[in-house]
Design a protein around this motif. Structure first.
Motif, mmCIF file in Angstrom:
data_model
loop_
_atom_site.group_PDB
_atom_site.id
_atom_site.type_symbol
_atom_site.label_atom_id
_atom_site.label_comp_id
_atom_site.label_asym_id
_atom_site.label_seq_id
_atom_site.Cartn_x
_atom_site.Cartn_y
_atom_site.Cartn_z
ATOM 1 N N LEU A 262 16.299 -27.208 -6.182
ATOM 2 C CA LEU A 262 17.085 -28.415 -5.947
ATOM 3 C C LEU A 262 18.567 -28.087 -5.771
ATOM 4 O O LEU A 262 19.311 -28.858 -5.163
ATOM 5 C CB LEU A 262 16.915 -29.392 -7.120
ATOM 6 C CG LEU A 262 15.535 -30.051 -7.263
ATOM 7 C CD1 LEU A 262 15.445 -30.796 -8.578
ATOM 8 C CD2 LEU A 262 15.281 -30.996 -6.096
ATOM 9 N N ARG A 263 18.999 -26.946 -6.295
ATOM 10 C CA ARG A 263 20.398 -26.524 -6.170
ATOM 11 C C ARG A 263 20.679 -25.855 -4.835
ATOM 12 O O ARG A 263 21.842 -25.671 -4.477
ATOM 13 C CB ARG A 263 20.755 -25.533 -7.284
ATOM 14 C CG ARG A 263 20.729 -26.085 -8.692
ATOM 15 C CD ARG A 263 21.156 -24.981 -9.662
ATOM 16 N NE ARG A 263 22.483 -24.467 -9.333
ATOM 17 C CZ ARG A 263 22.824 -23.180 -9.430
ATOM 18 N NH1 ARG A 263 21.949 -22.270 -9.792
ATOM 19 N NH2 ARG A 263 24.061 -22.801 -9.132
ATOM 20 N N ALA B 76 10.130 -31.005 -8.287
ATOM 21 C CA ALA B 76 10.183 -31.695 -9.575
ATOM 22 C C ALA B 76 11.556 -31.520 -10.208
ATOM 23 O O ALA B 76 12.280 -30.556 -9.927
ATOM 24 C CB ALA B 76 9.099 -31.138 -10.500
ATOM 25 N N SER B 77 11.923 -32.447 -11.056
ATOM 26 C CA SER B 77 13.193 -32.379 -11.759
ATOM 27 C C SER B 77 13.296 -31.052 -12.513
ATOM 28 O O SER B 77 12.351 -30.623 -13.185
ATOM 29 C CB SER B 77 13.301 -33.545 -12.740
ATOM 30 O OG SER B 77 14.484 -33.460 -13.489
ATOM 31 N N GLY B 78 14.444 -30.403 -12.371
ATOM 32 C CA GLY B 78 14.645 -29.132 -13.050
ATOM 33 C C GLY B 78 14.314 -27.915 -12.215
ATOM 34 O O GLY B 78 14.660 -26.796 -12.591
ATOM 35 N N ASP B 79 13.644 -28.114 -11.073
ATOM 36 C CA ASP B 79 13.319 -26.989 -10.190
ATOM 37 C C ASP B 79 14.616 -26.405 -9.634
ATOM 38 O O ASP B 79 15.466 -27.127 -9.111
ATOM 39 C CB ASP B 79 12.432 -27.478 -9.042
ATOM 40 C CG ASP B 79 11.805 -26.338 -8.247
ATOM 41 O OD1 ASP B 79 12.566 -25.494 -7.739
ATOM 42 O OD2 ASP B 79 10.566 -26.295 -8.118
ATOM 43 N N HIS B 80 14.781 -25.079 -9.744
ATOM 44 C CA HIS B 80 16.032 -24.450 -9.332
ATOM 45 C C HIS B 80 16.304 -24.590 -7.838
ATOM 46 O O HIS B 80 17.451 -24.489 -7.389
ATOM 47 C CB HIS B 80 16.035 -22.964 -9.710
ATOM 48 C CG HIS B 80 15.076 -22.142 -8.929
ATOM 49 N ND1 HIS B 80 13.725 -22.124 -9.195
ATOM 50 C CD2 HIS B 80 15.267 -21.315 -7.873
ATOM 51 C CE1 HIS B 80 13.128 -21.316 -8.327
ATOM 52 N NE2 HIS B 80 14.031 -20.819 -7.525
ATOM 53 N N VAL C 8 9.887 -31.900 -1.642
ATOM 54 C CA VAL C 8 10.304 -32.652 -2.816
ATOM 55 C C VAL C 8 9.928 -31.817 -4.038
ATOM 56 O O VAL C 8 8.757 -31.495 -4.246
ATOM 57 C CB VAL C 8 9.613 -34.028 -2.886
ATOM 58 C CG1 VAL C 8 10.021 -34.765 -4.161
ATOM 59 C CG2 VAL C 8 9.962 -34.865 -1.657
#
Length: 209
Positions: A106-107, A100-104, A98
């Motif tokens: 996630l793409r 954090a928001s904005g972590d690259h 998991v």
């Protein structure tokens, strides 16, 4: 092998021991170089953006980056030799990371359960032969990259200062020719399965396979 970190990123500051450490939690990088030494590595650089361990071979008729570098008497700086930790076996497809928001990351499709299962299965033959530890798998990935050519170097990311020591320690001794061929075959199969599964980035899937 030795460290090759003569150039610092903005996120790195000298530590009391003379090494490099992160500043306020920002990821940094450190390097390992191959057999020619730091005076040779870095004269001229031919870079690689994608993890060399999971990069497809050059297309037919096109020069391999290592052959090109050798012809130019240049070095190859290999980025992300551990594929952002994926090749260390530390991620569990049953419990995907998991971020954090904005972590690259996630793409990236490689961090989704389906791709993590492919990686887990793909690393199984390496675990069977070399050991089921993070250190053992780290050694294989680093040595595979370092043994691509005499004048290459790897740029390894880290989020904790102690990971520098872990990576340097894990690099261990070079692989034999037989071991190198085995690792190359396994990683090639893994790369092909990942590429068949999805584009690297999730926002490219609609326009991909």
């Amino acid at each position: 092998m030795a460290r090759h970190d003569r150039r610092r990123t903005k996120s790195q500051v000298p530590s009391e021991s003379g090494g490099l450490t992160r500043h306020r939690g920002t990821p940094g990088f450190h390097g390992l170089h191959g057999r020619r030494g730091t005076s040779d590595v870095g004269k001229r650089i031919v870079g690689r953006k994608r993890a060399a361990t999971l990069t497809p071979p050059a297309a037919a008729g096109r020069p391999d980056v290592f052959a090109l570098a050798a012809s130019l008497d240049a070095s190859v700086l290999i980025n992300k030799p551990l594929a952002q930790g994926l090749l260390t076996g530390k991620y569990d497809p049953g419990h995907p990371p998991v971020f954090a928001s904005g972590d690259h990351r996630l793409r990236k499709a490689w961090f989704t359960p389906g791709a993590l299962k492919i990686i887990q299965d793909g690393l199984h033959p390496l675990r069977q032969r070399f050991g089921d530890t993070t250190a053992a798998l780290t050694r294989l990935a680093l040595q595979y990259c370092l043994q691509q050519a005499d004048n290459d170097a790897v740029l390894v990311g880290f989020t904790r200062p102690e990971q520098i020591t872990e990576n340097l320690t894990s690099a261990g001794i070079p692989l034999t020719a037989d071991e190198l061929g085995f690792v190359r075959d396994i990683l090639s199969r893994l790369q092909q399965r990942l590429d068949a599964h999805s584009e690297v980035f999730l926002d490219e899937k609609d326009g991909g396979r």
